[in-house]
Scaffold this motif. Structure first.
Motif, PDB file in Angstrom:
ATOM      1  N   ASN A 169       0.861  -1.124   0.088  1.00  0.00           N
ATOM      2  CA  ASN A 169      -0.055   0.027   0.000  1.00  0.00           C
ATOM      3  C   ASN A 169       0.946   1.352  -0.076  1.00  0.00           C
ATOM      4  N   LYS A 170       1.956   1.227   0.705  1.00  0.00           N
ATOM      5  CA  LYS A 170       2.741   2.620   0.972  1.00  0.00           C
ATOM      6  C   LYS A 170       3.288   3.057  -0.374  1.00  0.00           C
ATOM      7  N   TYR A 171       3.256   1.937  -1.247  1.00  0.00           N
ATOM      8  CA  TYR A 171       4.027   2.390  -2.787  1.00  0.00           C
ATOM      9  C   TYR A 171       3.143   2.646  -3.726  1.00  0.00           C
ATOM     10  N   LEU A 172       1.795   2.436  -3.465  1.00  0.00           N
ATOM     11  CA  LEU A 172       0.952   2.367  -4.555  1.00  0.00           C
ATOM     12  C   LEU A 172       0.006   3.577  -4.767  1.00  0.00           C
ATOM     13  N   TYR A 173       0.313   4.830  -4.322  1.00  0.00           N
ATOM     14  CA  TYR A 173      -0.529   6.116  -4.194  1.00  0.00           C
ATOM     15  C   TYR A 173      -1.946   5.687  -4.228  1.00  0.00           C
ATOM     16  N   LYS A 174      -2.118   4.964  -2.918  1.00  0.00           N
ATOM     17  CA  LYS A 174      -3.759   4.886  -2.432  1.00  0.00           C
ATOM     18  C   LYS A 174      -4.244   6.061  -2.262  1.00  0.00           C
ATOM     19  N   VAL A 175      -5.424   6.174  -2.671  1.00  0.00           N
ATOM     20  CA  VAL A 175      -6.307   7.185  -2.273  1.00  0.00           C
ATOM     21  C   VAL A 175      -7.017   7.187  -0.902  1.00  0.00           C
ATOM     22  N   PRO A 176      -6.645   7.952  -0.031  1.00  0.00           N
ATOM     23  CA  PRO A 176      -7.560   7.806   1.338  1.00  0.00           C
ATOM     24  C   PRO A 176      -9.066   7.633   1.224  1.00  0.00           C
ATOM     25  N   HIS A 177      -9.626   7.104   2.201  1.00  0.00           N
ATOM     26  CA  HIS A 177     -11.003   6.799   2.153  1.00  0.00           C
ATOM     27  C   HIS A 177     -11.700   6.161   0.911  1.00  0.00           C
ATOM     28  N   ARG A 200      -4.312   6.109  -7.353  1.00  0.00           N
ATOM     29  CA  ARG A 200      -4.491   7.498  -8.337  1.00  0.00           C
ATOM     30  C   ARG A 200      -4.807   6.710  -9.816  1.00  0.00           C
ATOM     31  N   GLU A 201      -5.864   7.449 -10.099  1.00  0.00           N
ATOM     32  CA  GLU A 201      -6.611   6.870 -11.534  1.00  0.00           C
ATOM     33  C   GLU A 201      -5.815   7.355 -12.686  1.00  0.00           C
ATOM     34  N   ASP A 202      -5.091   8.171 -12.404  1.00  0.00           N
ATOM     35  CA  ASP A 202      -4.100   8.663 -13.677  1.00  0.00           C
ATOM     36  C   ASP A 202      -2.872   7.651 -13.644  1.00  0.00           C
ATOM     37  N   ILE A 203      -2.619   6.730 -13.016  1.00  0.00           N
ATOM     38  CA  ILE A 203      -1.265   5.903 -12.948  1.00  0.00           C
ATOM     39  C   ILE A 203      -1.970   4.654 -14.116  1.00  0.00           C
ATOM     40  N   ASP A 204      -1.142   4.483 -15.156  1.00  0.00           N
ATOM     41  CA  ASP A 204      -1.241   3.652 -16.156  1.00  0.00           C
ATOM     42  C   ASP A 204      -0.335   2.553 -15.802  1.00  0.00           C
ATOM     43  N   PHE A 205      -0.959   1.281 -15.069  1.00  0.00           N
ATOM     44  CA  PHE A 205      -0.378   0.207 -14.384  1.00  0.00           C
ATOM     45  C   PHE A 205       0.076  -0.485 -15.764  1.00  0.00           C
ATOM     46  N   ALA A 206      -0.357  -0.490 -16.860  1.00  0.00           N
ATOM     47  CA  ALA A 206       0.328  -1.312 -18.190  1.00  0.00           C
ATOM     48  C   ALA A 206       1.584  -0.777 -18.477  1.00  0.00           C
ATOM     49  N   PRO A 242       3.544   2.325 -16.458  1.00  0.00           N
ATOM     50  CA  PRO A 242       3.752   3.310 -15.501  1.00  0.00           C
ATOM     51  C   PRO A 242       4.871   4.415 -15.882  1.00  0.00           C
ATOM     52  N   ASP A 243       4.533   5.603 -15.507  1.00  0.00           N
ATOM     53  CA  ASP A 243       5.423   6.640 -15.593  1.00  0.00           C
ATOM     54  C   ASP A 243       6.365   7.014 -14.213  1.00  0.00           C
ATOM     55  N   PHE A 244       7.375   6.458 -14.346  1.00  0.00           N
ATOM     56  CA  PHE A 244       8.049   6.352 -13.081  1.00  0.00           C
ATOM     57  C   PHE A 244       8.665   7.471 -12.509  1.00  0.00           C
ATOM     58  N   GLU A 245       8.605   8.586 -13.432  1.00  0.00           N
ATOM     59  CA  GLU A 245       9.182   9.844 -13.120  1.00  0.00           C
ATOM     60  C   GLU A 245       8.125  10.600 -12.319  1.00  0.00           C
ATOM     61  N   LYS A 246       6.919  10.143 -12.720  1.00  0.00           N
ATOM     62  CA  LYS A 246       5.728  10.895 -12.069  1.00  0.00           C
ATOM     63  C   LYS A 246       5.376  10.315 -10.753  1.00  0.00           C
ATOM     64  N   TRP A 247       5.428   8.747 -10.768  1.00  0.00           N
ATOM     65  CA  TRP A 247       5.215   8.090  -9.706  1.00  0.00           C
ATOM     66  C   TRP A 247       6.356   7.120  -9.226  1.00  0.00           C
ATOM     67  N   ASN A 301      -6.752  12.777  -3.789  1.00  0.00           N
ATOM     68  CA  ASN A 301      -5.991  12.653  -4.995  1.00  0.00           C
ATOM     69  C   ASN A 301      -4.592  13.259  -4.366  1.00  0.00           C
ATOM     70  N   ARG A 302      -4.568  14.555  -3.785  1.00  0.00           N
ATOM     71  CA  ARG A 302      -3.283  15.178  -3.438  1.00  0.00           C
ATOM     72  C   ARG A 302      -2.796  14.428  -2.201  1.00  0.00           C
ATOM     73  N   GLN A 303      -3.702  13.942  -1.349  1.00  0.00           N
ATOM     74  CA  GLN A 303      -3.201  13.212  -0.396  1.00  0.00           C
ATOM     75  C   GLN A 303      -2.377  11.952  -0.662  1.00  0.00           C
ATOM     76  N   ALA A 304      -3.046  11.303  -1.428  1.00  0.00           N
ATOM     77  CA  ALA A 304      -2.485  10.015  -1.948  1.00  0.00           C
ATOM     78  C   ALA A 304      -0.963  10.101  -2.399  1.00  0.00           C
ATOM     79  N   VAL A 305      -0.459  11.248  -2.842  1.00  0.00           N
ATOM     80  CA  VAL A 305       0.824  11.435  -3.494  1.00  0.00           C
ATOM     81  C   VAL A 305       1.664  11.952  -2.267  1.00  0.00           C
ATOM     82  N   ILE A 306       1.030  12.880  -1.360  1.00  0.00           N
ATOM     83  CA  ILE A 306       1.883  13.204  -0.105  1.00  0.00           C
ATOM     84  C   ILE A 306       2.202  12.079   0.819  1.00  0.00           C
ATOM     85  N   ARG A 307       0.852  11.347   0.956  1.00  0.00           N
ATOM     86  CA  ARG A 307       1.336   9.939   1.996  1.00  0.00           C
ATOM     87  C   ARG A 307       2.176   9.081   1.487  1.00  0.00           C
TER      88      ARG A 307
END
Length: 286
Positions: free
Chosen positions: A169-177, A182-188, A190-195, A275-281
């Protein structure tokens, strides 16, 4: 660069004892390739058959648009007759998917085409759920509200699957609640610079073919992309781990209602904050 994904182990078939010992107890995924060849569904179930038995039914459709505060929890984005939907799937790529559809209730004769397998877990018999998708349609990375043990039976075509366990979980940009990344991650792809934290996540991958069964342990994250048009059926068993069962109750009775209330109260501001919290956390773990 690619995600750190190992192939999900595969077996031709499996006994209840071996399944419990090697996969359920250690909570590891597995693909069982030849488990349902004696089911009528194995030879009968394809898109054309579904159109024949349920073509007149109106079905709920979902696409991959980002969550909108105006949408309720799991609200469909469109509706269509099943016959028209199957024709669309066969004609062209479409983002529209059928999601969590209790077709067995609406087409009772489907019940004669399969049986509830004995994996040593008590399966919930009232809710065999069907999922359909067109070429290149996909589900966001998510895990299920009830953190159930899931047996995912695939029919027609080919489907790409990526799984992560809850320890990632701590690596996946999980959205709280919520139950999504994050829905803008393309898991097929992924952009590792952004994520960048995705580089640390360890997961599993496979491609499911017609008649194969995937076991997804409790609370596993899953991303699914239809390489070709097809559909799957999920059977589920309640989470056995007390922590997961407790989390499922919390999701059903508290989290879901809290999130809906905040959407009504704060609107898009609530979605944007999450969505912001997903990145911050996530970046706190860097």
């Amino acid at each position: 660069m690619m995600l750190n994904l190992q192939d999900i182990p595969r077996v031709k078939t499996i006994s209840k004892e071996d399944f419990l010992k090697h996969y359920f107890k250690p909570q590891k995924p597995v693909v069982i390739e030849k488990f349902i060849e004696d089911w009528p569904a194995y030879t009968k179930w394809n898109l054309e058959y579904m159109k024949t038995v349920g073509g007149d039914l109106t079905v709920p459709l979902y696409d991959d648009r980002p969550v909108d505060y105006k949408d309720g929890f799991n609200e469909p984005h469109a509706k269509m007759k099943l016959a028209d939907y199957v024709d669309l799937l066969k004609r062209e790529p479409t983002r529209y998917r059928i999601f969590l559809w209790n077709a067995i209730k609406e087409i009772p004769q489907l019940q004669n085409d399969f049986k509830f397998p004995d994996f040593g877990l008590r399966l919930m018999k009232g809710i065999p759920m069907l999922f359909f998708g067109g070429r290149d349609s996909y589900t966001f990375m998510h895990y299920d509200l009830d953190l159930a043990n899931i047996f995912h039976f695939h029919f027609e075509g080919k489907k790409q699957i990526i799984l992560f366990d809850q320890k990632q979980n701590k690596y996946l940009y999980k959205v709280p609640h919520s139950l999504i990344t994050r829905e803008d991650i393309d898991f097929a792809n992924p952009d590792f610079e952004k994520w960048p934290m995705l580089k640390h996540a360890n997961g599993y991958k496979t491609e499911l073919n017609h008649g194969e069964v995937l076991y997804m342990p409790e609370g596993y994250w899953h991303y699914m992309r239809y390489i070709t048009p097809g559909f799957s059926m999920s059977l589920r068993a309640i989470a056995r781990n007390p922590k997961n069962f407790g989390q499922a109750l919390y999701n059903f009775f508290i989290m879901r209602h809290f999130d809906n209330a905040m959407r009504r109260l704060k609107g898009q501001e609530w979605i944007d904050w999450k969505n912001r919290q997903a990145v911050i956390r996530t970046h706190k773990h860097a």
